[in-house]
Structure formats: C-alpha cells, structure tokens
Design a protein around this motif. Structure first.
Motif, short mmCIF file in Angstrom:
data_model
loop_
_atom_site.label_atom_id
_atom_site.label_comp_id
_atom_site.label_asym_id
_atom_site.label_seq_id
_atom_site.Cartn_x
_atom_site.Cartn_y
_atom_site.Cartn_z
N ARG A 196 2.52 13.59 -0.47
CA ARG A 196 2.72 12.73 0.46
C ARG A 196 2.31 11.98 1.84
O ARG A 196 1.96 11.08 1.49
CB ARG A 196 4.35 12.96 1.02
N ARG A 197 1.53 12.62 2.55
CA ARG A 197 0.96 12.18 3.68
C ARG A 197 -0.35 11.83 2.99
O ARG A 197 -0.89 10.69 3.48
CB ARG A 197 0.60 14.12 4.24
N LEU A 198 -0.88 12.35 1.76
CA LEU A 198 -1.61 11.30 1.06
C LEU A 198 -1.72 9.99 1.11
O LEU A 198 -1.92 9.36 1.26
CB LEU A 198 -2.48 12.25 0.15
N ALA A 199 0.07 10.10 0.54
CA ALA A 199 0.21 9.12 0.16
C ALA A 199 0.78 7.36 1.05
O ALA A 199 -0.13 6.62 1.58
CB ALA A 199 1.48 8.30 -1.24
N GLU A 200 1.26 8.50 2.51
CA GLU A 200 1.06 7.86 3.24
C GLU A 200 0.06 7.20 4.50
O GLU A 200 -0.66 6.22 4.59
CB GLU A 200 2.20 8.09 4.43
N GLU A 201 -1.27 8.51 3.80
CA GLU A 201 -2.42 7.92 5.68
C GLU A 201 -2.95 6.66 4.02
O GLU A 201 -3.46 6.03 4.97
CB GLU A 201 -3.35 8.68 4.99
N GLY A 202 -2.81 7.39 2.82
CA GLY A 202 -3.49 5.64 2.33
C GLY A 202 -2.87 4.25 1.96
O GLY A 202 -3.42 3.79 2.36
N GLY A 203 -1.66 4.78 2.38
CA GLY A 203 -0.87 3.59 2.77
C GLY A 203 -1.54 2.67 4.19
O GLY A 203 -2.04 1.39 4.68
N ALA A 204 -0.92 3.74 5.40
CA ALA A 204 -1.96 3.07 6.22
C ALA A 204 -3.42 2.69 5.97
O ALA A 204 -3.59 1.58 6.28
CB ALA A 204 -1.66 4.25 7.11
N LEU A 205 -4.28 3.43 5.46
CA LEU A 205 -5.93 2.94 5.50
C LEU A 205 -5.95 1.19 4.94
O LEU A 205 -6.24 1.12 5.13
CB LEU A 205 -6.38 4.28 4.53
N ALA A 206 -5.37 1.26 3.72
CA ALA A 206 -4.83 -0.18 2.98
C ALA A 206 -4.51 -0.92 4.48
O ALA A 206 -5.19 -2.11 4.02
CB ALA A 206 -4.18 -0.34 1.66
N SER A 207 -3.16 -0.63 4.83
CA SER A 207 -3.20 -2.08 5.80
C SER A 207 -4.25 -2.21 7.07
O SER A 207 -3.93 -3.07 7.34
CB SER A 207 -1.56 -0.68 6.91
N ALA A 208 -4.75 -0.96 7.36
CA ALA A 208 -5.42 -0.87 8.48
C ALA A 208 -6.74 -1.76 7.83
O ALA A 208 -7.13 -2.88 8.24
CB ALA A 208 -6.28 0.26 8.94
N ALA A 209 -7.05 -1.69 6.43
CA ALA A 209 -8.01 -2.62 6.21
C ALA A 209 -7.65 -3.93 6.59
O ALA A 209 -8.69 -4.97 5.90
CB ALA A 209 -8.38 -2.05 4.37
N ARG A 210 -6.54 -4.12 5.48
CA ARG A 210 -5.86 -5.53 5.62
C ARG A 210 -6.36 -6.24 6.10
O ARG A 210 -6.61 -7.62 7.12
CB ARG A 210 -4.56 -5.41 4.90
N SER A 211 -5.97 -6.01 8.23
CA SER A 211 -5.68 -5.93 8.95
C SER A 211 -7.17 -6.35 9.34
O SER A 211 -7.17 -7.42 10.57
CB SER A 211 -5.45 -5.03 10.15
N ALA A 212 -8.47 -4.82 9.38
CA ALA A 212 -9.09 -5.15 9.72
C ALA A 212 -10.06 -6.71 9.54
O ALA A 212 -10.67 -7.34 9.65
CB ALA A 212 -9.95 -4.60 9.36
#
Length: 189
Positions: free
Chosen positions: A159-175
């Motif tokens: 579950r954490r992996l999925a959350e962190e993966g989503g956060a990483l994807a969001s951060a990558a999009r923002s960047a």
C-alpha cells in the motif's frame, strides 16, 4: 531469522532516510529500494510458509508412526490377554493336577500384572503424546500468527509503495510542468 531482522532494519532505515530527505531522490533509486523490500518480504513469506508446511508434515508423520506402534502394542496386548484367558480356562478344566494348576495360575497372575503395568505405561505414553500434540498445536498456532502478521506487513508495504509511487508520479509531473513553464518563459523573453 537474524538475517531477516537485519534486512528489515536496513529497509526501515532506507525508508526513514527517504522521509528525512523529503522524497528528493531519483525515481530509479526509489524503485530499486521498493523492489528490494518486495523481494525481502516475498522471500520471508515463502520461507515461513515452507517451514510451517515442513514442520506440519514432520509432526503428522510422527503421529502416524506413533499410532501404528501403539496399535501394534495393543494388538500384542490383546493377543496376550486372549492367551492368558485361554490358559486360565484350561487350568480350571485341568483341576486334576492341583500343582500344575497352581503354577499356571501364578504364571497367569504374573503376566496379568505385567500387562497391567504395560497398560499403565501405555496410558502414560498416550497422555504424554496428547500433551506433546497440544504443545505442537500451540506452536503451529504461533507460527500461523507470525505468518498472518508478516502478510499484513507485506500488504501495508505494498500500500505504501502504491502511495509513494503516486506521489513520485505527481512530483515528476509537477517538475515537468515547472520545467516547461521555465522553458516557455526563457524562450518567450
């Protein structure tokens, strides 16, 4: 188990380090850490399941062998008891020779006492076996609890992996958006 605890501590330290850095590490490193965590927990779960199945098989085989041995002993006891009964009946019919009858009765009494002692020992062994079986059941229950807890930990990590993966994807999009805006501002000026 120590290797598992050491690896678990390393993974927790890596996770803490990630949180401390504010998730500012390359995605490839983060993905590698998550893969390692998944491999570690998967291997641990497989090892625990294999160990649990192996212990269960060994205990079942031991119980089967013990019951076979007990059945053999009980059959022998029954045969001895039947033989003793036949000898006693024969001794009663052969009342003509009193000395012979007395000897046979004494012998049968000795065998009967031995059988009673043997039966008492067999009963004590049966009680001990029941106690061991109960202890083994308790141990199997404890192993099952460990397995359930490890599965819950695995699910939490996934579950954490999925959350962190989503956060990483969001951060990558923002960047990427910020970089595009910066490029557009730089080109437009």
């Amino acid at each position: 188990d120590t290797l598992h605890d050491t690896r678990r501590q390393e993974l927790l330290d890596q996770s803490s380090e990630l949180r401390r850095r504010g998730n500012m590490i390359p995605c490839s490193v983060h993905e590698q850490i998550l893969r390692e965590q998944d491999l570690c927990h998967g291997a641990t779960m497989r090892d625990l399941e294999a160990s649990y199945k192996k212990q269960l098989a060994v205990q079942e085989e031991s119980l089967r062998q013990l019951w076979k041995a007990k059945e053999g002993v009980l059959r022998q006891q029954l045969q001895l008891a039947e033989q003793d009964g036949a000898e006693l009946r024969e001794a009663e019919r052969a009342a003509e020779t009193c000395e012979s009858l007395e000897v046979r009765v004494r012998e049968a009494g000795v065998r009967l006492a031995e059988l009673r002692e043997f039966a008492a020992v067999a009963e004590a062994e049966r009680i001990e076996l029941a106690r061991r079986l109960q202890a083994a059941s308790g141990q199997l229950g404890a192993l099952k609890d460990i397995l359930v807890a490890d599965r819950a930990t695995k699910l939490e990590l996934e579950r954490r992996l999925a959350e962190e993966g989503g956060a990483l994807a969001s951060a990558a999009r923002s960047a990427a958006d910020a970089l595009a805006e910066a490029s557009a501002l730089g080109l437009g000026a």
